[in-house]
Enzyme design. Structure first.
Site, mmCIF file in Angstrom:
data_model
loop_
_atom_site.group_PDB
_atom_site.id
_atom_site.type_symbol
_atom_site.label_atom_id
_atom_site.label_comp_id
_atom_site.label_asym_id
_atom_site.label_seq_id
_atom_site.Cartn_x
_atom_site.Cartn_y
_atom_site.Cartn_z
ATOM 1 N N GLU A 77 0.855 -1.197 0.124
ATOM 2 C CA GLU A 77 -0.149 0.143 0.153
ATOM 3 C C GLU A 77 0.814 1.105 -0.074
ATOM 4 O OE1 GLU A 77 -2.999 -0.442 -0.687
ATOM 5 O OE2 GLU A 77 -3.612 -2.283 0.268
ATOM 6 N N GLU A 97 -6.471 -3.859 -5.681
ATOM 7 C CA GLU A 97 -7.530 -3.935 -4.740
ATOM 8 C C GLU A 97 -8.145 -5.328 -4.787
ATOM 9 O OE1 GLU A 97 -7.173 -1.577 -2.589
ATOM 10 O OE2 GLU A 97 -6.124 -0.178 -3.812
ATOM 11 N N HIS A 102 -5.985 -7.992 -3.200
ATOM 12 C CA HIS A 102 -5.901 -8.045 -1.848
ATOM 13 C C HIS A 102 -7.045 -8.443 -1.243
ATOM 14 C CE1 HIS A 102 -2.717 -4.686 -2.277
ATOM 15 N NE2 HIS A 102 -2.015 -6.002 -2.688
ATOM 16 N N HIS A 158 1.658 1.959 -3.266
ATOM 17 C CA HIS A 158 0.650 2.615 -4.123
ATOM 18 C C HIS A 158 0.693 3.977 -3.883
ATOM 19 C CE1 HIS A 158 -1.604 -1.561 -4.227
ATOM 20 N NE2 HIS A 158 -0.417 -1.633 -5.187
#
Lengths: 189, 74
Positions: A64, A165, A168, A67
């Protein structure tokens, strides 16, 4: 600890100066379902989750941040050479007055990031379900940003992030399945 | 029911931990986790009174909390 690789997880290219798009992208930077919230949420939950899924939270939490860096790069490129007039026109006047060209952790509407965006209940099932919900909300946010963006290069990067996403969310579902498994002592009620 | 409502695990214990270690940590895995869609004609509690007190009409959804210590640990 972490090692740092001085490159982005996926390339970020911007086709035109577009501060208005930056204003929308800020949602994924300092918004409730943004990348900062995600990274801090997962890395913080690591300590009180069963050992079997600690590694997953560690790895996803780390990704993350990668990202977050991509989003930051997009926002920076979209705004770095914009004049104050352009920023005002794009609805970023208040941001400019407060922060100049600096990035800041707030959402698309300018509300600053707050720890109340994330949760750590201590209950492994509750925490993982929160994580799954967060991934789906982030996926939806990426969709809405892609819908309002006409920058093909930015959209390419956003599609990559949206796909992550989905992956995940799948992994968190699998973590729940691992915790549901009847291990050690079988006790039938 | 063929599943447990509590799962336990043994967390990592360091020699450097300041407090006496809790060797076993437990968490709830309530019945709803195991019922994707509740089947028709599930078993009901025998009396309305019992259902009212339990908080559910359906025996398969009832999760006593906390579980008695013997059931919970070992």
């Amino acid at each position: 600890m972490w090692y740092y690789e001085k490159k982005l997880q996926y390339p970020v290219k911007v086709s035109q100066c577009n501060p208005r798009l930056a204003k929308y992208l800020i949602e994924q930077y300092g918004g409730a379902d943004g990348e900062l919230s995600a990274a801090l949420r997962y890395l913080n939950q690591r300590y009180t989750i069963p050992d079997k899924v600690v590694g997953l939270l560690n790895d996803i939490g780390t990704e993350e941040f990668a990202h977050l860096e991509m989003i930051a790069t997009m926002i920076y490129k979209l705004t770095k050479d914009a004049t104050p007039e352009q920023l005002v026109e794009a609805g970023m006047g208040a941001h400019f007055v407060n922060h100049d060209h600096a990035l800041f952790y707030h959402n698309a509407a300018g509300a600053p990031w707050t720890a109340t965006y994330i949760q750590a209940k201590g209950d492994p099932i509750a925490d993982l379900y929160e994580d799954i919900a967060a991934e789906e909300k982030a996926r939806a946010t990426y969709q809405w940003i892609i819908d309002v963006s006409d920058d093909p290069f930015i959209n390419d990067s956003l599609k990559f992030l949206r796909e992550r996403e989905i992956v995940h969310s799948q992994r968190f579902h699998e973590a729940v399945e691992i915790l549901k498994e009847e291990r050690d002592r079988k006790k039938v009620f | 029911m063929t599943y447990t409502l509590v799962k336990c695990y043994s967390p990592y214990i360091s020699k450097m931990d300041p407090c006496p270690p809790m060797l076993k940590k437990c968490f709830s895995t309530p019945p709803n986790l195991y019922i994707p869609f509740q089947p028709y004609n599930s078993e009901q509690f025998p009396t309305a009174r019992e259902a009212l007190y339990k908080g559910t009409l359906w025996t398969c959804l009832y999760d006593p909390y906390p579980l008695k210590r013997e059931e919970n640990l070992e």
